[in-house]
Design a protein around this motif. Structure first.
Motif, mmCIF file in Angstrom:
data_model
loop_
_atom_site.group_PDB
_atom_site.id
_atom_site.type_symbol
_atom_site.label_atom_id
_atom_site.label_comp_id
_atom_site.label_asym_id
_atom_site.label_seq_id
_atom_site.Cartn_x
_atom_site.Cartn_y
_atom_site.Cartn_z
ATOM 1 N N GLY A 199 0.798 -1.214 0.000
ATOM 2 C CA GLY A 199 0.000 0.000 0.000
ATOM 3 C C GLY A 199 0.831 1.265 0.000
ATOM 4 O O GLY A 199 0.321 2.344 0.326
ATOM 5 N N LYS A 200 2.097 1.139 -0.382
ATOM 6 C CA LYS A 200 3.011 2.283 -0.385
ATOM 7 C C LYS A 200 3.425 2.642 -1.817
ATOM 8 O O LYS A 200 3.259 1.859 -2.747
ATOM 9 C CB LYS A 200 4.264 1.965 0.435
ATOM 10 N N THR A 201 4.001 3.828 -1.959
ATOM 11 C CA THR A 201 4.505 4.303 -3.242
ATOM 12 C C THR A 201 6.020 4.156 -3.283
ATOM 13 O O THR A 201 6.707 4.662 -2.396
ATOM 14 C CB THR A 201 4.133 5.779 -3.453
ATOM 15 N N PRO A 202 6.575 3.461 -4.286
ATOM 16 C CA PRO A 202 8.034 3.299 -4.357
ATOM 17 C C PRO A 202 8.730 4.569 -4.840
ATOM 18 O O PRO A 202 8.256 5.248 -5.756
ATOM 19 C CB PRO A 202 8.222 2.157 -5.358
ATOM 20 N N VAL A 203 9.860 4.870 -4.200
ATOM 21 C CA VAL A 203 10.742 5.974 -4.586
ATOM 22 C C VAL A 203 12.102 5.374 -4.887
ATOM 23 O O VAL A 203 12.536 4.434 -4.193
ATOM 24 C CB VAL A 203 10.864 7.010 -3.445
ATOM 25 N N MET A 204 12.795 5.869 -5.899
ATOM 26 C CA MET A 204 14.106 5.309 -6.236
ATOM 27 C C MET A 204 15.012 6.388 -6.816
ATOM 28 O O MET A 204 14.546 7.391 -7.364
ATOM 29 C CB MET A 204 13.967 4.169 -7.243
ATOM 30 N N TRP A 205 16.317 6.184 -6.660
ATOM 31 C CA TRP A 205 17.298 7.069 -7.292
ATOM 32 C C TRP A 205 17.241 6.873 -8.804
ATOM 33 O O TRP A 205 16.991 5.771 -9.287
ATOM 34 C CB TRP A 205 18.704 6.782 -6.777
ATOM 35 N N ALA A 206 17.536 7.937 -9.569
ATOM 36 C CA ALA A 206 17.311 7.912 -11.017
ATOM 37 C C ALA A 206 18.566 7.678 -11.850
ATOM 38 O O ALA A 206 18.477 7.624 -13.073
ATOM 39 C CB ALA A 206 16.658 9.231 -11.446
ATOM 40 N N ASP A 207 19.739 7.519 -11.232
ATOM 41 C CA ASP A 207 20.967 7.484 -12.031
ATOM 42 C C ASP A 207 21.034 6.296 -12.987
ATOM 43 O O ASP A 207 21.415 6.448 -14.157
ATOM 44 C CB ASP A 207 22.206 7.521 -11.133
ATOM 45 N N ILE A 208 20.661 5.114 -12.523
ATOM 46 C CA ILE A 208 20.760 3.937 -13.392
ATOM 47 C C ILE A 208 19.626 3.942 -14.420
ATOM 48 O O ILE A 208 19.822 3.543 -15.577
ATOM 49 C CB ILE A 208 20.744 2.645 -12.564
ATOM 50 N N ALA A 209 18.455 4.430 -14.017
ATOM 51 C CA ALA A 209 17.359 4.558 -14.977
ATOM 52 C C ALA A 209 17.745 5.507 -16.109
ATOM 53 O O ALA A 209 17.398 5.285 -17.278
ATOM 54 C CB ALA A 209 16.100 5.052 -14.264
ATOM 55 N N LEU A 210 18.477 6.572 -15.771
ATOM 56 C CA LEU A 210 18.959 7.498 -16.792
ATOM 57 C C LEU A 210 19.946 6.818 -17.739
ATOM 58 O O LEU A 210 20.020 7.145 -18.922
ATOM 59 C CB LEU A 210 19.630 8.704 -16.131
ATOM 60 N N LYS A 211 20.695 5.874 -17.210
ATOM 61 C CA LYS A 211 21.672 5.161 -18.022
ATOM 62 C C LYS A 211 20.988 4.247 -19.031
ATOM 63 O O LYS A 211 21.521 3.988 -20.116
ATOM 64 C CB LYS A 211 22.605 4.347 -17.116
ATOM 65 N N ASN B 58 10.093 3.392 -18.786
ATOM 66 C CA ASN B 58 8.638 3.251 -18.874
ATOM 67 C C ASN B 58 8.136 1.857 -18.498
ATOM 68 O O ASN B 58 6.923 1.613 -18.485
ATOM 69 C CB ASN B 58 8.154 3.616 -20.279
ATOM 70 N N LEU B 59 9.071 0.954 -18.185
ATOM 71 C CA LEU B 59 8.674 -0.368 -17.702
ATOM 72 C C LEU B 59 8.437 -0.380 -16.198
ATOM 73 O O LEU B 59 7.959 -1.370 -15.646
ATOM 74 C CB LEU B 59 9.750 -1.403 -18.063
ATOM 75 N N LEU B 60 8.781 0.721 -15.523
ATOM 76 C CA LEU B 60 8.537 0.824 -14.084
ATOM 77 C C LEU B 60 7.043 0.946 -13.813
ATOM 78 O O LEU B 60 6.300 1.492 -14.638
ATOM 79 C CB LEU B 60 9.254 2.042 -13.513
ATOM 80 N N PRO B 61 6.576 0.471 -12.658
ATOM 81 C CA PRO B 61 5.157 0.636 -12.321
ATOM 82 C C PRO B 61 4.758 2.110 -12.306
ATOM 83 O O PRO B 61 5.544 2.963 -11.857
ATOM 84 C CB PRO B 61 5.060 0.028 -10.920
ATOM 85 N N LYS B 62 3.573 2.401 -12.789
ATOM 86 C CA LYS B 62 3.090 3.767 -12.758
ATOM 87 C C LYS B 62 2.973 4.238 -11.307
ATOM 88 O O LYS B 62 2.579 3.473 -10.431
ATOM 89 C CB LYS B 62 1.726 3.870 -13.451
ATOM 90 N N GLY B 63 3.331 5.466 -11.084
ATOM 91 C CA GLY B 63 3.302 6.009 -9.724
ATOM 92 C C GLY B 63 4.652 6.000 -9.048
ATOM 93 O O GLY B 63 4.848 6.664 -8.023
ATOM 94 N N THR B 64 5.624 5.259 -9.590
ATOM 95 C CA THR B 64 6.983 5.256 -9.037
ATOM 96 C C THR B 64 7.563 6.672 -9.111
ATOM 97 O O THR B 64 7.397 7.367 -10.105
ATOM 98 C CB THR B 64 7.883 4.288 -9.815
ATOM 99 N N VAL B 65 8.230 7.078 -8.048
ATOM 100 C CA VAL B 65 8.867 8.397 -7.999
ATOM 101 C C VAL B 65 10.359 8.239 -8.256
ATOM 102 O O VAL B 65 11.021 7.395 -7.635
ATOM 103 C CB VAL B 65 8.638 9.075 -6.631
ATOM 104 N N LEU B 66 10.898 9.035 -9.168
ATOM 105 C CA LEU B 66 12.324 9.003 -9.503
ATOM 106 C C LEU B 66 13.010 10.228 -8.904
ATOM 107 O O LEU B 66 12.516 11.353 -9.053
ATOM 108 C CB LEU B 66 12.510 8.991 -11.013
ATOM 109 N N VAL B 67 14.139 10.016 -8.237
ATOM 110 C CA VAL B 67 14.877 11.120 -7.608
ATOM 111 C C VAL B 67 16.152 11.377 -8.407
ATOM 112 O O VAL B 67 17.059 10.542 -8.451
ATOM 113 C CB VAL B 67 15.222 10.819 -6.137
#
Length: 473
Positions: A166-178, A184-193
């Motif tokens: 029931g929580k919203t995932p937050v994650m660092w964005a450096d590897i996603a940027l790579k 766009n394969l991440l679950p909708k609602g995920t927060v990228l930092v």
């Protein structure tokens, strides 16, 4: 930090308008199902619940950050978790293909964190996964489907665990940027930092792809980060980071901004008992405690209140007038001292834009110390003493580095040992005085045992060299 210090810190933040704390508890969280993870400084469950309740009463949301991919040495060091390691020597990272075991472990950890934190968010980490595709199992998958698939499949699994709680995932964005093709394969609602500590916006990859991804994004500058350590704080870099990045994050439409503050490097050096068994881990880089950085915290607060980029010199003038009673000339002298010669020493050489010797760097730092001692604050003397102590610790360190450069030179001979021993003895005496000042100024921020450990680590090289050479005089 002892709990009273954490609460006092939270109260000060709330008075400045901060509404969120992201707590990377690491080994200080009292995981009940995994009792090997908590360390000797772990809080009790009641303390965690009490802290969250206290912060909520101040209007502060406490988001737990649980690293779940890289930066998990403190978990994987234990034999119980050895099969989860990507590498059996550098076990900072879990193998993303150990899906069943990884899922079971982090389901347990997230579930416990969710039970004590009222926030709707859980930060899963996910940054700096340098070992991605390292072991044989992962290499085979990378050859077939690429690193981005390896990374995103695992991160998506972690996000889904958080969502089921029931929580919203937050994650660092450096590897996603790579690997922008996988964002766009991440679950909708995920927060990228998007963390940026003073570099080009495209440092990790094509930044525009992150902005256009449609995910909620938060920004993250830093007030303590690489290469800061006990012997160096790059003040001007951090001020520039605040001044430059905060307005960019605002312009790009980021929904939040997170000031990070890293007390260690997040990388550890193991001490092995045998080829396979570890005795302990030591953080590779230690940074001066948070109590010495009030001015940068105030600069951050100022920057998020204003739609304009932080005017650094105006801020310094205003802060020094209010906090220390300085006039503009004294304020600018203080600022000049803070940003003087902010260079690392690596392998006996100064890392600087133009050639500088260690002796020249030492002379510049002695000037900083004299300047800070010439300034007489009429208010907040103890806060100002942190700058003086940090500078004197740097002088002590550079004095040792100059000695070490001398003894490593080809021209060094045994007949020079007596003179070197005199200098080392003087440094040890000075180090003892610095230790006392360090304890006095930081006793509220660290446990007594931690204060002793920090003093020991800061002085150990001086003592070891003295012992080594004194046997040969």
């Amino acid at each position: 930090m002892p709990m009273p210090a954490l609460k006092a810190f939270a109260k000060r933040l709330s008075q400045s308008g901060i509404n969120t704390l992201i707590m990377e508890w690491e080994g200080t969280y009292p995981f009940e199902k995994h009792p090997l993870i908590p360390n000797r400084y772990a809080y009790t469950k009641a303390e965690i619940i009490g802290f969250v309740k206290y912060c909520n009463g101040l209007g502060i949301d406490v988001i737990p950050l649980q690293q779940s991919f890289g930066h998990v040495e403190y978990i994987l060091r234990h034999e119980k978790y050895k099969d989860l390691r990507e590498d059996q020597k550098d076990y900072s990272q879990v193998c993303p293909l150990q899906t069943r075991q990884d899922s079971a472990l982090f389901t347990d950890l997230y579930t416990e964190l969710a039970s004590t934190h009222t926030s709707k968010y859980i930060h899963i980490g996910g940054d700096e996964t340098y070992l991605l595709g390292h072991d044989e199992r992962c290499k085979l998958m990378v050859e077939k489907e690429g690193k981005s698939k390896l990374y995103i499949d695992y991160i998506r699994m972690l996000c889904n665990i958080v969502i089921k709680l029931g929580k919203t995932p937050v994650m660092w964005a450096d590897i996603a940027l790579k690997y922008p093709e996988a964002i766009n394969l991440l679950p909708k609602g995920t927060v990228l930092v998007d963390w940026n500590y003073g570099w080009n916006m495209n440092n990790f990859g094509d930044h525009q792809k992150l902005v256009e991804s449609g995910y909620e994004i938060w920004g993250a500058p830093a007030l303590r980060s690489h290469p800061d350590n006990y012997f160096l704080t790059q003040w001007e870099k951090h001020f520039n980071n605040i001044s430059n990045f905060v307005p960019v994050a605002r312009k790009l439409g980021y929904r939040g901004i997170v000031m990070t503050s890293w007390s260690t490097s997040g990388a550890y050096s193991p001490v092995f008992e045998t080829d396979e068994n570890i005795v302990d881990l030591y953080a590779i880089r230690h940074v001066y405690p948070i109590g010495g950085f009030n001015i940068l915290l105030a600069a951050y607060i100022e920057s998020i209140r204003s739609p304009q980029p932080l005017d650094i010199e105006k801020f310094i003038n205003d802060y020094c007038k209010k906090q220390y009673g300085f006039n503009p000339q004294q304020s600018m002298l203080f600022w000049k001292a803070l940003k003087t010669a902010p260079y690392q020493v690596m392998q006996g050489k100064v890392v600087s834009p133009t050639p500088i010797s260690i002796k020249q760097l030492l002379d510049s730092t002695i000037w900083v110390s004299r300047t800070l001692n010439s300034l007489k604050p009429v208010r907040n003397q103890q806060e100002f003493d942190h700058y003086r102590l940090m500078t004197d610790i740097r002088i002590h360190y550079l004095g040792y580095e100059e000695i070490e450069r001398t003894v490593n030179a080809d021209s060094f001979s045994p007949k020079k040992i007596p003179a070197i021993l005199i200098k080392l003895k003087s440094l040890m005496t000075a180090g003892g005085e610095l230790d006392k000042r360090f304890i006095t100024l930081n006793k509220e921020y660290l446990y007594p045992a931690e204060l002793a450990d920090e003093n020991e680590l800061r002085n150990v090289k001086v003592r070891l060299l003295y012992q080594r050479l004194s046997r040969q005089k």
